[in-house]
Design a protein around this motif. Structure first.
Motif, mmCIF file in Angstrom:
data_model
loop_
_atom_site.group_PDB
_atom_site.id
_atom_site.type_symbol
_atom_site.label_atom_id
_atom_site.label_comp_id
_atom_site.label_asym_id
_atom_site.label_seq_id
_atom_site.Cartn_x
_atom_site.Cartn_y
_atom_site.Cartn_z
ATOM 1 N N GLY A 155 0.820 -1.203 0.000
ATOM 2 C CA GLY A 155 0.000 0.000 0.000
ATOM 3 C C GLY A 155 0.849 1.246 0.000
ATOM 4 O O GLY A 155 2.061 1.201 0.230
ATOM 5 N N GLU A 156 0.186 2.377 -0.246
ATOM 6 C CA GLU A 156 0.885 3.648 -0.209
ATOM 7 C C GLU A 156 0.285 4.588 0.833
ATOM 8 O O GLU A 156 0.379 5.800 0.709
ATOM 9 C CB GLU A 156 0.908 4.297 -1.597
ATOM 10 N N GLY A 157 -0.348 3.991 1.871
ATOM 11 C CA GLY A 157 -0.739 4.801 3.003
ATOM 12 C C GLY A 157 -2.207 4.847 3.345
ATOM 13 O O GLY A 157 -2.597 5.639 4.209
ATOM 14 N N ASP A 158 -3.050 4.041 2.716
ATOM 15 C CA ASP A 158 -4.452 4.054 3.122
ATOM 16 C C ASP A 158 -4.581 3.362 4.472
ATOM 17 O O ASP A 158 -4.664 2.131 4.554
ATOM 18 C CB ASP A 158 -5.347 3.371 2.088
ATOM 19 N N MET A 159 -4.607 4.173 5.530
ATOM 20 C CA MET A 159 -4.751 3.639 6.883
ATOM 21 C C MET A 159 -6.198 3.724 7.365
ATOM 22 O O MET A 159 -6.477 3.533 8.547
ATOM 23 C CB MET A 159 -3.824 4.390 7.849
ATOM 24 N N MET A 160 -7.098 3.995 6.428
ATOM 25 C CA MET A 160 -8.515 4.070 6.776
ATOM 26 C C MET A 160 -9.313 2.991 6.063
ATOM 27 O O MET A 160 -10.482 3.188 5.713
ATOM 28 C CB MET A 160 -9.055 5.461 6.440
#
Length: 475
Positions: A155-160
């Motif tokens: 991933g590139e940062g989808d923490m939601m």
């Protein structure tokens, strides 16, 4: 330029994972406090307070350009009164008030002094993101196949992410791991693969995932380690300040393995970590090796989310994204460099700006009230239509976000859009306010040496100042 519109750690963990403790000590929004009650201020003139209705959010767009401007003499007196309240604000207070249309400074004190901003610093990250990132850009979460049966979750940062199906109308939970698992399982079954190994590829981000933050912030719920993927920003349970996982990405990978199992694909052994081919390669994979992809909400929607909720972790995610977009390492140091450079490009004076993170949670960042004011001017400028998402993302006094429990019975209710900021010795508020004469003002107040445990009194002093600005029919 023309203008148009934050006991002990053990005790904290006992008290509902830290929130009640933090509330008592005035570190988070809430009604509890151990601070002495501040006497009520003298009565002010009364203006009509808007009802809590959706239309209030549109108030700024209908302001008359010719509305009277408050006098600099009167605003300067309000600033002097505020900075003189050393009992509640301490002796380090930076203030500036500016006319939202002409840019004229109506009152200021120590506006060029380097002060600790707390979460009002998020305004910096917001405007740079809206200026530099594609408004249609999203954060991807992907699964690629290596060999015959090894999957890499990258991933590139989808923490939601949602642990289940995604909700296209949501920001937190926009993309879902169940949706991703369904895509992957369908392709695996077509290839006759029913059992796989699962690895987590974290190579898109660099450096310490906590940057300058204390590890204690994770169990207290103020932030999660900045990760390439996570479910609900790494929360262990529901609630804005719920404790976070120490390894949110690994927990998300375990959740994805469970979703695969539900789809009839078995994951052999435990989820491990590894890199698909080379750093970042999984994000660029194409063809048959790419088995599935889900996407976050667009960047402007995420910017609005972190401004309204003051989410530290998601702000850092956007900072990492800005850094990667500029060819810098997606890390805390890369992101702060990228944001400062972006501010300079926007014409903001960065000479006294020192950032250790993008969210203001770190206690070693320094800004000036004037630099914050310059950003606010940019946000409401008619020449900056791409900044409207930042304006719309600001909490509204008495109605939304981190201001939903402030200005409830004050004249600023519905007339104030502002970013809050709180650290143990810092209280800050910066945004826009509409006067009784319908004049738009921008303001910044940062007090970074408030008396210990005095967050409640400091906020009340700042709120009183802003309320007096709304009552300023003083042309």
């Amino acid at each position: 330029m023309s203008k148009a519109v934050g006991g002990t750690v053990a005790a904290a963990l006992v008290l509902a994972s830290g929130y009640f403790w933090a509330d008592l000590h005035d570190l988070v929004p809430g009604v509890l406090t151990i601070a002495p009650e501040t006497p009520d201020p003298k009565p002010f003139p009364t203006v009509n307070v808007p009802e809590a209705r959706p239309e209030v959010a549109q108030v700024l767009s209908a302001l008359p350009a010719g509305a009277p401007i408050p006098t600099a003499a009167h605003v300067s007196e309000l600033v002097k009164e505020l900075t003189g309240n050393t009992d509640h604000l301490g002796k380090s207070v930076a203030v500036i008030v500016t006319d939202g249309i002409t840019g004229e400074v109506l009152g200021e004190s120590s506006a060029d002094k380097a002060v600790i901003p707390a979460s009002v610093q998020k305004l910096f990250t917001a405007v740079v993101a809206l200026d530099q990132l594609d408004p249609n850009q999203t954060l991807r979460t992907r699964v690629v196949l290596s060999g015959t049966n090894t999957l890499y979750l990258a991933g590139e940062g989808d923490m939601m992410l949602s642990a289940k199906k995604g909700d296209p109308d949501a920001t937190n939970g926009h993309a879902g791991l169940q949706d991703l698992a369904e895509q992957v399982a369908a392709k695996l079954k077509l290839a006759g693969i029913e059992e796989v190994n699962l690895k987590l590829d974290e190579s898109a981000f660099r450096g310490n995932p906590l940057g300058p933050w204390d590890e204690d912030l994770v169990p207290l719920g103020y932030a999660a380690p900045v990760s390439v993927v996570a479910v609900d920003t790494g929360r262990r349970s529901e609630g804005n300040y719920a404790p976070r996982y120490t390894d949110p990405a690994l927990e998300a990978a375990k959740s994805f393995a469970a979703r695969l199992k539900e789809q009839g694909i078995a994951v052999k052994g435990a989820v491990s970590k590894g890199v698909y081919e080379s750093a970042g390669a999984a994000l660029n994979a194409t063809g048959d090796n790419l088995l599935g992809e889900v996407n976050s909400a667009p960047i402007p929607q995420i910017v609005q989310y972190f401004l309204k909720s003051s989410d530290n972790t998601i702000t850092e995610i956007i900072g990492h994204t800005i850094a990667r977009d500029r060819g810098l390492p997606a890390s805390f140091s890369g992101s702060t460099t990228a944001v400062v450079q972006g501010l300079g490009k926007l014409g903001i004076d960065t000479s006294k700006i020192k950032l250790v993170d993008c969210s203001g949670l770190g206690e070693s960042s320094y800004v000036t009230a004037r630099s914050i004011d310059q950003v606010l001017e940019l946000m409401v400028s008619s020449d900056s239509t791409n900044m409207i998402d930042a304006v719309n993302g600001l909490p509204i006094g008495g109605l939304s976000g981190t201001l939903n429990d402030r200005f409830i019975e004050r004249n600023g209710r519905g007339l104030l859009r502002a970013k809050t900021g709180s650290l143990p010795e810092v209280t800050a508020l910066a945004g826009t306010v509409v006067t009784i004469d319908n004049r738009l003002l921008t303001f910044t107040v940062i007090a970074d040496k408030i008396p210990k445990g005095g967050q409640w009194g400091a906020r009340k002093a700042v709120d009183t100042f802003v309320e007096k600005l709304t009552e300023c029919g003083c042309s």
